[in-house]
Structure formats: C-alpha cells, structure tokens
Design a protein around this motif. Structure first.
Motif, PDB file in Angstrom:
ATOM      1  N   LEU B 266       0.834  -1.216   0.000  1.00 62.32           N
ATOM      2  CA  LEU B 266       0.000   0.000   0.000  1.00 62.32           C
ATOM      3  C   LEU B 266       0.862   1.258   0.000  1.00 62.32           C
ATOM      4  N   MET B 267       1.956   1.233   0.732  1.00 64.38           N
ATOM      5  CA  MET B 267       2.752   2.435   0.968  1.00 64.38           C
ATOM      6  C   MET B 267       3.939   2.573  -0.001  1.00 64.38           C
ATOM      7  N   THR B 268       3.973   1.756  -1.035  1.00 62.07           N
ATOM      8  CA  THR B 268       5.061   1.860  -2.018  1.00 62.07           C
ATOM      9  C   THR B 268       5.018   3.232  -2.692  1.00 62.07           C
ATOM     10  N   ASP B 269       6.173   3.887  -2.749  1.00 61.95           N
ATOM     11  CA  ASP B 269       6.228   5.222  -3.343  1.00 61.95           C
ATOM     12  C   ASP B 269       7.531   5.388  -4.107  1.00 61.95           C
ATOM     13  N   PRO B 270       7.492   5.305  -5.433  1.00 58.49           N
ATOM     14  CA  PRO B 270       8.714   5.412  -6.233  1.00 58.49           C
ATOM     15  C   PRO B 270       9.408   6.767  -6.057  1.00 58.49           C
ATOM     16  N   THR B 271       8.645   7.804  -5.643  1.00 54.78           N
ATOM     17  CA  THR B 271       9.274   9.118  -5.473  1.00 54.78           C
ATOM     18  C   THR B 271       9.993   9.240  -4.132  1.00 54.78           C
ATOM     19  N   ASP B 272       9.824   8.241  -3.264  1.00 60.41           N
ATOM     20  CA  ASP B 272      10.540   8.189  -1.982  1.00 60.41           C
ATOM     21  C   ASP B 272      10.216   9.366  -1.059  1.00 60.41           C
ATOM     22  N   VAL B 273       9.031   9.937  -1.231  1.00 66.02           N
ATOM     23  CA  VAL B 273       8.606  11.041  -0.366  1.00 66.02           C
ATOM     24  C   VAL B 273       7.829  10.512   0.835  1.00 66.02           C
ATOM     25  N   LEU B 274       7.043   9.462   0.593  1.00 67.70           N
ATOM     26  CA  LEU B 274       6.227   8.885   1.665  1.00 67.70           C
ATOM     27  C   LEU B 274       7.115   8.255   2.748  1.00 67.70           C
ATOM     28  N   ASP B 300       3.819   4.593  11.865  1.00 65.57           N
ATOM     29  CA  ASP B 300       4.084   6.025  11.746  1.00 65.57           C
ATOM     30  C   ASP B 300       4.067   6.324  10.250  1.00 65.57           C
ATOM     31  N   PHE B 301       3.047   7.051   9.811  1.00 59.76           N
ATOM     32  CA  PHE B 301       2.862   7.320   8.382  1.00 59.76           C
ATOM     33  C   PHE B 301       2.850   8.829   8.178  1.00 59.76           C
ATOM     34  N   ARG B 302       3.712   9.319   7.260  1.00 59.54           N
ATOM     35  CA  ARG B 302       3.806  10.774   7.041  1.00 59.54           C
ATOM     36  C   ARG B 302       3.883  11.084   5.545  1.00 59.54           C
ATOM     37  N   HIS B 303       3.305  12.201   5.178  1.00 62.79           N
ATOM     38  CA  HIS B 303       3.380  12.644   3.786  1.00 62.79           C
ATOM     39  C   HIS B 303       3.050  14.127   3.724  1.00 62.79           C
ATOM     40  N   PRO B 304       3.719  14.875   2.836  1.00 59.70           N
ATOM     41  CA  PRO B 304       3.391  16.304   2.735  1.00 59.70           C
ATOM     42  C   PRO B 304       2.072  16.568   2.000  1.00 59.70           C
ATOM     43  N   ASP B 305       1.549  15.574   1.275  1.00 60.01           N
ATOM     44  CA  ASP B 305       0.317  15.803   0.515  1.00 60.01           C
ATOM     45  C   ASP B 305      -0.900  15.351   1.312  1.00 60.01           C
ATOM     46  N   GLU B 307      -4.115  14.949   0.521  1.00 59.95           N
ATOM     47  CA  GLU B 307      -5.017  13.946  -0.061  1.00 59.95           C
ATOM     48  C   GLU B 307      -4.444  12.540   0.111  1.00 59.95           C
ATOM     49  N   LEU B 308      -3.136  12.407  -0.176  1.00 61.18           N
ATOM     50  CA  LEU B 308      -2.512  11.094  -0.066  1.00 61.18           C
ATOM     51  C   LEU B 308      -2.484  10.623   1.394  1.00 61.18           C
ATOM     52  N   LEU B 309      -2.259  11.578   2.286  1.00 68.78           N
ATOM     53  CA  LEU B 309      -2.235  11.230   3.713  1.00 68.78           C
ATOM     54  C   LEU B 309      -3.590  10.679   4.145  1.00 68.78           C
ATOM     55  N   ILE B 310      -4.647  11.289   3.655  1.00 70.93           N
ATOM     56  CA  ILE B 310      -5.991  10.836   4.028  1.00 70.93           C
ATOM     57  C   ILE B 310      -6.313   9.497   3.359  1.00 70.93           C
ATOM     58  N   THR B 311      -6.087   9.411   2.051  1.00 73.59           N
ATOM     59  CA  THR B 311      -6.452   8.194   1.310  1.00 73.59           C
ATOM     60  C   THR B 311      -5.688   6.974   1.815  1.00 73.59           C
ATOM     61  N   ASN B 312      -4.366   7.079   1.863  1.00 70.36           N
ATOM     62  CA  ASN B 312      -3.574   5.915   2.300  1.00 70.36           C
ATOM     63  C   ASN B 312      -3.775   5.629   3.789  1.00 70.36           C
ATOM     64  N   GLY B 313      -3.906   6.669   4.584  1.00 67.58           N
ATOM     65  CA  GLY B 313      -4.123   6.462   6.013  1.00 67.58           C
ATOM     66  C   GLY B 313      -5.438   5.735   6.273  1.00 67.58           C
ATOM     67  N   ASP B 314      -6.464   6.143   5.544  1.00 70.67           N
ATOM     68  CA  ASP B 314      -7.760   5.486   5.730  1.00 70.67           C
ATOM     69  C   ASP B 314      -7.747   4.052   5.209  1.00 70.67           C
ATOM     70  N   ALA B 315      -6.814   3.736   4.309  1.00 72.65           N
ATOM     71  CA  ALA B 315      -6.737   2.375   3.752  1.00 72.65           C
ATOM     72  C   ALA B 315      -5.973   1.417   4.674  1.00 72.65           C
ATOM     73  N   ILE B 316      -5.362   1.945   5.719  1.00 72.22           N
ATOM     74  CA  ILE B 316      -4.534   1.084   6.582  1.00 72.22           C
ATOM     75  C   ILE B 316      -5.361  -0.029   7.227  1.00 72.22           C
ATOM     76  N   GLU B 317      -6.457   0.336   7.868  1.00 72.44           N
ATOM     77  CA  GLU B 317      -7.228  -0.693   8.574  1.00 72.44           C
ATOM     78  C   GLU B 317      -7.795  -1.760   7.631  1.00 72.44           C
ATOM     79  N   PRO B 318      -8.479  -1.366   6.522  1.00 75.49           N
ATOM     80  CA  PRO B 318      -8.957  -2.427   5.612  1.00 75.49           C
ATOM     81  C   PRO B 318      -7.830  -3.279   5.029  1.00 75.49           C
TER      82      PRO B 318
END
Lengths: 422, 422
Positions: B266-274, B300-305, B307-318
């Motif tokens: 889920l947290m794969t990020d080729p830009t290495d920002v996540l 511990d999940f962090r991102h400057p964006d 939308e991405l913080l909300i979308t990926n964060g909300d996907a953690i539990e499912p």
C-alpha cells in the motif's frame, strides 16, 4: 491371562485418588489464568517445588517405597521386584511447571507412576523386576534454560555441572539453586547419577489436539519429532521515522518481515506435519517514531523426518540472507535434536494394554519434547498419552478429565506390570 | 541596506559563544552513546531541565531581557522593540531531549534565538517590534506523551490541563511534575497562556540527510508534512510450537508479518517522499516454543500531501483486515495531523537572509514534527534548518558543526531583525 491384564490390577487404579493428589499438588504454586482457569507456576528447585516433592515423598513412603535422590536432584521411588538384582523398569516425568502453566503437564506422569505402583502393590500383582518412579529435575527450562537437565545428566548426555553458570531472572545460578535444594533435602538417601533400566515408560498429557479431535482414549507414542531451534539477529541502523527516506533505510523490522516471509515459503508443508514457529520477537529501540536498528527473533522448527529436518534446517540461514535487504544477519542454532524412535518392546506393551482394556488408541509421534527423548540411547523407551482439551498446554486452561487420566494410569499400570515381568 | 543585512549584525553573531553555551548545556544530562558519542538525556520538568533553564535564564538576564513563564511552563525572554505595544516576533524551540538524545535537537533553537537577540542588541540594530525567545515545554514527549504539549496549550489547540493524568514511567503524573516545576520557579514572573505574535520563526537541526548530502548550508522550511500514527493489535490464540498443526493456528506473529507485507505494498512510493515506519513491535507471551496470541505494533505514516495522507491512512485498517488469516484486529489512530504550509512572509525572510549572506539554501518540507506546527493557525510561521551529519537525530551521534550552527544563527538573526521591523 497375564498379570498385567488381571482385572484386580485395573480395578486397583483409583480415578479419585489420582485426581485428588493432582489437585492437592496444584495448590502449590496455584495461579489463575486469563480465562479464570486454575493453573500452576512452580519453578524447579524452588521452595514450592520442594513442598510438592515432600508431598509426593510422603505418599511414596506411605506405600513402603524407598526414596532416593541423585546429585542433580532427580527423585526416585522404588518398588522392589522379586529379583532384587534385575534391571528395573523406570517410569515418571517431571514436577516443575511453565511460569504460566497448567495442572497436568509433567506432574501427572509422576502421580500416574505412583498410582500404577500403588495399584500393582494393592492388587498383589507380583513383578520380577523392580519398578522405579522418577521425577526429573527441570524439564521445562522455565527457570533455568534449557529444559531436561535432570534426564540429560542422568543419561550422560551432558555432565551434571554443565549448567552451573546458567542464571534465572533474579540472577541466581543453577548451581546455587541446586546446592540450596540439596541442602534442604539432605535427609534423603543419595544414589549415584545414571543407571541401566530394562525399559522406560513415561505417561504425559498429549499437549496437542489429535486424540480429542478423533475421540481416542490413548496415544501410543512411537517417537519424538526432531527439533532445531535458532536465534536470528538482524542489525541495521536507527533513523528518524519522519525524515529518513525509506529507500536509504536499513530497517531491522522490515528485514525481519522479509526473512519470516521467505522462511514461510521454505517451510510450506501441505501435509501439515512440519512445525515452524516464530514465537519471540524483540525490537530495539522499539519506539514508534524511530526506524529499528535491531531485531532478534527465534525459530522453533520440528519434524519427525530426519532428512527433512536437516535439509530445511540447514536452509534457514541462506534463506534469511537472501531475503533481507540492507541489514546484517547472524543466525545461531541453539538446539539440535534429531527425531527419535521409541522401542517396539515398550510401544507394543502400551498398545496391547490399551487394547486389552477395551480402550481406543492410535500410534502417534510426540510433537513436544520430553525427558523420554534422553532415555532412548539408554534402554527401550516409550510414552503413553491421554487427550488434552483443545490441545491446550503451557497454560492454566490445560485440562484432561479425571476419567481420561485414570484410563492413562490403567494403561500405564498394565504396561509396567507387563514389562516388569519380562 | 536594511537593518537585517547590516554587516555589523552578521558579525555580532558569535560562533564560539553559541557553541560554548550548547556544550555547557549538554553537560546537564550528559550520556555516552553506543558509538562513544556524547549525548543528552534531559527529560522535561526534571531537575536537570530546571538546571538548564536557570543557565539560560542567567544568560538572558545578563543581556537585560525580561523573563516570564506561563502556566504550562513555557519560558520567555523578551527583547523590547521601539514600539512596546507592537505584536512581537517569536522565536525558539524546546530544551527537553529524547531519552537517548543528542546535544542539538531543540536546544539549539533556543540558544540560537538568544544568540540572535544578543547580536541584534550588541550590533545596535533597532527593531520596531519586540522579539521574544521561547522554550516550549515537553516537545519530545519522551517523559510524558504526546510531545508539543507546551506549544499546543499556548496555541489553544488543547487546554493546558488536557494531560493532567498522563504518567511517566515512574507513575508521576504530568500535573504533579508541572506543579512541582512551577513551585521551583515561583520566583519567575508569570504571564498569561497564549498570545498574538506578528510571526514565529524556529531554528532547528534538519534531523535528515538532505542538506548534508547536497552540500547546502540552510534549509528554508516550507511546511511540515502530515502525520498519522496508529496502534495495531492482533489477537489470536497461544498454542504449543511442537504439537499444534500450522494449519489450525491463529498465530499473531504470522498475521503481523502478513499485515506489514500488505501495508508495504500500500505504501510503495517510487518518489521516496512517503514515510512509512513500523518501529515498535511487542509480542505476547514472547517465548520461543509458544505460538504468540498477541502482537501490538505501531505505524508512523507521514506525507506532505494532504489527499494522499488521508487516502492511504484510511486504507490502513482495511488493508490489515484483508491481510490477516485467523486473528482479530483492532486498529487505533492515536495521532492525526494534516500537513501544514508555512507563510511566505517568514519563508521569504529566511530565504532572503540566506541569499544576502551568500549562503546556499534550498526550500524543503520538514519531515519531523515541531512546535512550529501549532503556530501556523496563530500567525505567519516558518523554520530554518541547518545540516545534520548523516541525518542522525534522537541519538548521541547527532551532530551539526559550530560553523553550520553559526550560519543558522546568522540567518535567524537577520530574518528576525527583518520581521521585527515590518
């Protein structure tokens, strides 16, 4: 009809007396489990352990058995045979428990041995050979690791002073605890370490789900599967969870996950016979916002087939090395025991006794480790299992019913009488 | 030439004085790291913390600054402007450390604020607005979690009594520690909690590798990435490692491995920002020959964006629920902070100061969390970073050189003088 199947011997085994003894012993170190079950925490060489031994000694002396201890604290009760010089039949198990243990693991094997000997005596069954009941020192390894020290020393698998420097959580050495223990039992007669029994037969709860699931009374144990235990240390580098790019990390938790995933693939077994467990994982520094630089985890790998145990066990380290990304890996094998097979003499005696008593039985390997393992090179050895509710053990929820335990004691009594007349 | 770029202001910043003050403060709670590096363990509201504050207060009083504290222990040093009623420019950071911390994280921002004000005064630079240097209470959260209590309370993000019942490892509540602390500082003048600064500018070490890797002097911080922190509890059932068939197990360690593997995807990020970190893992009962029935791990999940913080964060539990095999899962979000953007007024002031002094700079988000986060809704805010050797922080090996820190203090002094004359 042989002595061992005489109806008076079977009838002389008392379900009630055996159960009452177990319950009285269970008061010593009584604890309550998370689900409210009554359990036991009775570490080896502790005052509680000595109290339990005194209770058992009292019962044995009441029966007229002679009591001896050896230099590592193994405790023996001897029933004489008609031929005093004949090699004895040995039975027993251990009296120490896991820290969060149950009321049956180990202790039942000693109580059942005493019950069997009492039945043999009360039924007037004559045995040519002596029968000795043994309580081995420190089978569990819960206070001092590893377990099975008493049986290992007795079988000369290791010298009795091999574990002198092993410490418990309070820093007490095994040697200090053993010296204190022997001083407290200075009134007991001593015997030399080791011996040459004619046979060894250990009664134990199954600690697994098979007998209950199949509705079978008695497990005729054919051997003990082999075990290889490893400690894996993965070392990377700490980093700040918010600032360090994921691509540059040497994250020990992530490499642990990669290693376990790869090991799962290696250990896949459609026949469900192989046992592979990662039960202990420690992470350092173990804070939520720091990338971990060190993970230590254990591997418990068991299989009844020697070749598979060697092949897959030897593949563990290369599998981990291929799986990790950036961390250093150290794999240490801390225990290596090949599978053992019990002797037909004892296995048949157990099976025949069950059959003669109309009990259902099945042949099965032991998944758990037992003192019987170390008797295999010394004499024909074997074990008898009774069902464990839900297969639960090493937990206060561990349970076998009075009637299941009585059936086990009856089979034990008959098999011991049979072997003691060989 | 504006006041802020006057050569006499830049020259008045003393590399030696600032470094000596840092080293004197580093004696209070001095520890030695695993690699021999000199570090600091100075918990908030401790006697060591108070000793450090007294040292700082002595230097501030020596400069003629007024000293005040508020009800949560935030400490202020005030340099008066020519217009006493003008909204002040606020600068500072924190003086508490991580338990195994370094000599620069936080404390440098307070020392640099003092150095900047001292330089402004000694250079005779006139400022219209007052400048206040603040040391926020408990930024690290090392003794009492969470961190940033002082700045959160000051910004009315939470009431000052919100953490009264939080306990440290000795069982002392935050309220008890704070009451004791305030009694020990009863001689200091009090000020009300909160305020309306004209701007806030915090100096801090980068705690990441970017500035050093690119050979850049100054980080012009554009904002702080968002953070979402979770605790995951996986509950299965204990079983004997040797006897329980793998197919029937509800193994919490194995389900943790499945969950983390799925989260990695889920947290794969080729830009290495996540930033995705599992830094804490606890296993129960954590013994090598028992299948674990419970694992607790942190995310511990962090991102400057946002939308991405909300979308990926909300996907953690499912994602975890889909990944586990047999265990129960409880996911608790214990911290949720959206990304913040700093104000152009402050960001430009930092960048202009660096440029005017011939220092190389780059705009960058902060990966770590800072008190500045909570100033964003209150006033234009920003931060200035200096390089961290190897990006290491929260560790005795944390290091920024005297000249790197002096460059940071010079940029801070110029930017503060500039803002204080707006």
């Amino acid at each position: 009809m042989s002595a061992s199947t005489a109806p008076n011997l079977i009838a002389a085994v008392s379900e009630r007396r055996q159960w009452d003894r177990l319950m009285e012993l269970a008061k010593l170190g009584a604890i309550t489990g998370a689900d409210g079950s009554p359990g036991v925490n009775r570490p080896c060489l502790s005052p509680l352990d000595r109290e339990a031994r005194r209770l058992m000694i009292g019962w044995a002396e009441g029966l007229g058995l002679s009591v001896t201890v050896d230099e590592i604290g193994n405790l023996f009760f001897r029933h004489e045979g008609t031929e005093a010089e004949a090699a004895p039949v040995l039975t027993g198990s251990h009296m120490d428990s896991q820290p969060n243990g149950g009321r049956f693991d180990g202790i039942w094997g000693v109580v059942a041995g005493l019950e069997a000997v009492q039945a043999i005596r009360e039924a007037g069954v004559s045995t040519r050979r002596p029968i000795e009941v043994v309580a081995w020192t420190n089978e569990e390894g819960g206070r001092f690791a590893p377990g099975c020290m008493g049986s290992m020393a007795w079988a000369h698998f290791k010298p009795a002073n091999a574990w002198d420097e092993v410490r418990d959580l309070e820093g007490v050495t095994f040697r200090q605890a053993l010296d204190e223990h022997r001083a407290a039992e200075a009134d007991l007669a001593r015997r030399p370490l080791g011996g040459k029994p004619f046979a060894y037969l250990e009664a134990h709860i199954e600690q697994g789900p098979l007998l209950e699931a199949e509705g079978i009374d008695i497990g005729v144990v054919t051997g003990i599967q082999g075990s290889r235990w490893f400690i894996v240390e993965i070392t990377g580098e700490t980093a700040h969870a918010g600032t360090s790019p994921v691509s540059t990390r040497r994250d020990a938790v992530q490499d642990m996950v990669r290693a376990v995933t790869a090991l799962n693939a290696l250990m896949t077994d459609p026949t469900d016979v192989l046992r592979f467990t990662v039960g202990q994982v420690e992470v350092f520094p173990n804070t939520s916002n720091t990338v971990a630089d060190r993970v230590r985890f254990t591997i418990d790998f068991r299989h009844p087939d020697k070749e598979l145990l060697i092949t897959n066990g030897d593949a563990i380290e290369p599998t981990i090395r291929s799986a990790v990304k950036g961390c250093d890996v150290v794999v240490t094998e801390r225990f290596h025991a090949l599978p053992v097979e019990f002797d037909a003499l004892v296995v048949d005696a157990v099976e025949d006794a069950a059959t003669a008593q109309g009990l259902s039985s099945r042949r099965m390997p032991s998944g758990a480790f037992h003192d019987a393992q170390f008797m295999v090179p010394i004499c024909p050895a074997g074990m008898v299992f009774v069902p464990s509710r839900n297969g639960v053990s090493h937990n206060p929820a561990e349970y076998s019913s009075p009637s299941q335990l009585a059936a086990g004691a009856r089979v034990l009594a008959a098999a011991l009488a049979e072997l003691a007349n060989r």
